[in-house]
Design a protein around this motif. Sequence first.
Motif, short mmCIF file in Angstrom:
data_model
loop_
_atom_site.label_atom_id
_atom_site.label_comp_id
_atom_site.label_asym_id
_atom_site.label_seq_id
_atom_site.Cartn_x
_atom_site.Cartn_y
_atom_site.Cartn_z
N LEU A 163 0.75 -1.25 0.00
CA LEU A 163 0.00 0.00 0.00
C LEU A 163 0.79 1.32 0.00
O LEU A 163 0.58 2.08 -0.93
CB LEU A 163 -1.04 0.04 1.12
N LYS A 186 0.36 3.65 -3.57
CA LYS A 186 -0.37 4.92 -3.65
C LYS A 186 0.55 6.08 -4.03
O LYS A 186 0.17 6.99 -4.76
CB LYS A 186 -1.05 5.23 -2.32
N LYS A 228 5.88 13.16 -2.08
CA LYS A 228 5.40 11.78 -2.13
C LYS A 228 6.55 10.79 -2.37
O LYS A 228 6.57 9.70 -1.81
CB LYS A 228 4.35 11.61 -3.25
N LEU A 250 -11.30 10.25 0.78
CA LEU A 250 -10.68 10.21 -0.53
C LEU A 250 -9.55 9.18 -0.58
O LEU A 250 -8.71 9.13 0.31
CB LEU A 250 -10.16 11.59 -0.91
N GLU A 251 -9.58 8.42 -1.63
CA GLU A 251 -8.54 7.42 -1.83
C GLU A 251 -7.32 8.09 -2.48
O GLU A 251 -6.18 7.86 -2.11
CB GLU A 251 -9.10 6.33 -2.73
N GLU A 279 -6.68 5.67 4.96
CA GLU A 279 -6.47 4.24 5.12
C GLU A 279 -5.28 3.99 6.04
O GLU A 279 -4.31 4.74 6.01
CB GLU A 279 -6.16 3.60 3.75
N GLU A 280 -5.38 2.93 6.80
CA GLU A 280 -4.28 2.50 7.66
C GLU A 280 -2.99 2.45 6.82
O GLU A 280 -3.02 1.97 5.69
CB GLU A 280 -4.65 1.09 8.15
N ASP A 281 -1.91 2.97 7.33
CA ASP A 281 -0.61 3.00 6.65
C ASP A 281 -0.50 4.07 5.57
O ASP A 281 0.56 4.21 4.96
CB ASP A 281 -0.25 1.65 6.00
N ASP A 282 -1.56 4.80 5.28
CA ASP A 282 -1.46 5.84 4.26
C ASP A 282 -1.10 7.17 4.94
O ASP A 282 -1.94 8.04 5.16
CB ASP A 282 -2.78 5.95 3.49
N ASP A 333 0.63 9.60 3.80
CA ASP A 333 0.50 10.77 2.92
C ASP A 333 -0.89 11.38 3.04
O ASP A 333 -1.04 12.60 3.07
CB ASP A 333 0.77 10.39 1.46
N MET A 334 -1.91 10.52 3.10
CA MET A 334 -3.28 11.02 3.20
C MET A 334 -3.52 11.67 4.57
O MET A 334 -4.19 12.69 4.67
CB MET A 334 -4.28 9.89 2.93
N GLU A 340 -8.02 -1.51 6.25
CA GLU A 340 -8.22 -1.94 4.84
C GLU A 340 -9.28 -3.00 4.69
O GLU A 340 -9.36 -3.90 5.51
CB GLU A 340 -6.90 -2.45 4.27
#
Lengths: 180, 125
Positions: free
Chosen positions: A46, A50, A154, B62-63, B97-100, B102-103, B125
Amino acid sequence: MPAEVEKWYKAVTKDDVIYLFKGEVTDQLIAQSLDIIERQLESTPLPIRKKIYNVLVECLQNLYHHSATCPIEKEREFCGRVGVCLLSEHEGHYHVVTGNFVEPRQKEFLTKHLDKINSLDRDGQKEMYKEILDNQTFSEKGGGGLGMVDIARKSGSRLNYNFINCGSDYNFFTLDVTFN
Amino acid sequence: MDPISIIGTPKTPTVTFESNGKLEIKGRSIPENSVEFYKPLVDWLEQYLSSPAPLTEVSIKLEYFNTSSSKCILDVFKKLEAIYKSGNDVVILWHYEEDDEDMLEAGEDYQSIIKVPFKMVEMSE
């Protein structure tokens, strides 16, 4: 000269290429490409998946909005509004590489802008992003340089870029983003 | 006021704005021209501002979103800030989301610009 562009193209496509596009970028092409890329990256874990997807979105949209038309008509493979975008894997690292023609004023802007981004650390890039986001008005076409700052944040790496001169003031701008 | 109900596409999010104060933006926001997509949302909020619900709860799930959308999302949040500043309750539920990271960080960037209470909501997830 575009012979140099062809040399660059050969060099960047020698690694394990996961996705490659060369041609004029249209909105339909972006939709199709992202669909393909998403399927290609399905098994990638993941956070990195992304990040790559986000960077590719920005890169393809940069090509769509900002590619210049090379005025040299006699050249064969690299002419007109052609852009290159690829995703490859080399020695365990993913790379997103793009190339497109730019006008002199774009070269000037990009050089200043990318050097500034590269001179900043993570926190500095965060502040720069927020400053552009909140303080600058920008049109539908351009994000006031927000895309490049986002790509740097990123990917977490330096934005390696180069300009290949194609004569008559036109340059082929190349960008190589590595994911660590 | 008529609600907004937009079905998402691979490039644009699903949007539900209701005059009872339940607002949601969900999915992907990566269009080439975001202004076109977000203008009706900002216009709706401009109207809503004159008689908002006691609590406006805004769910952002948002994804992906591109930088062209990021400015438009800020415009949406600025309208929410105006509602909050005029004495109404507003909360932005920023999902990631878990581990995201950046978001999550993107949500925190907005939180530092917009003076509205944010809640960061982790989704498994």
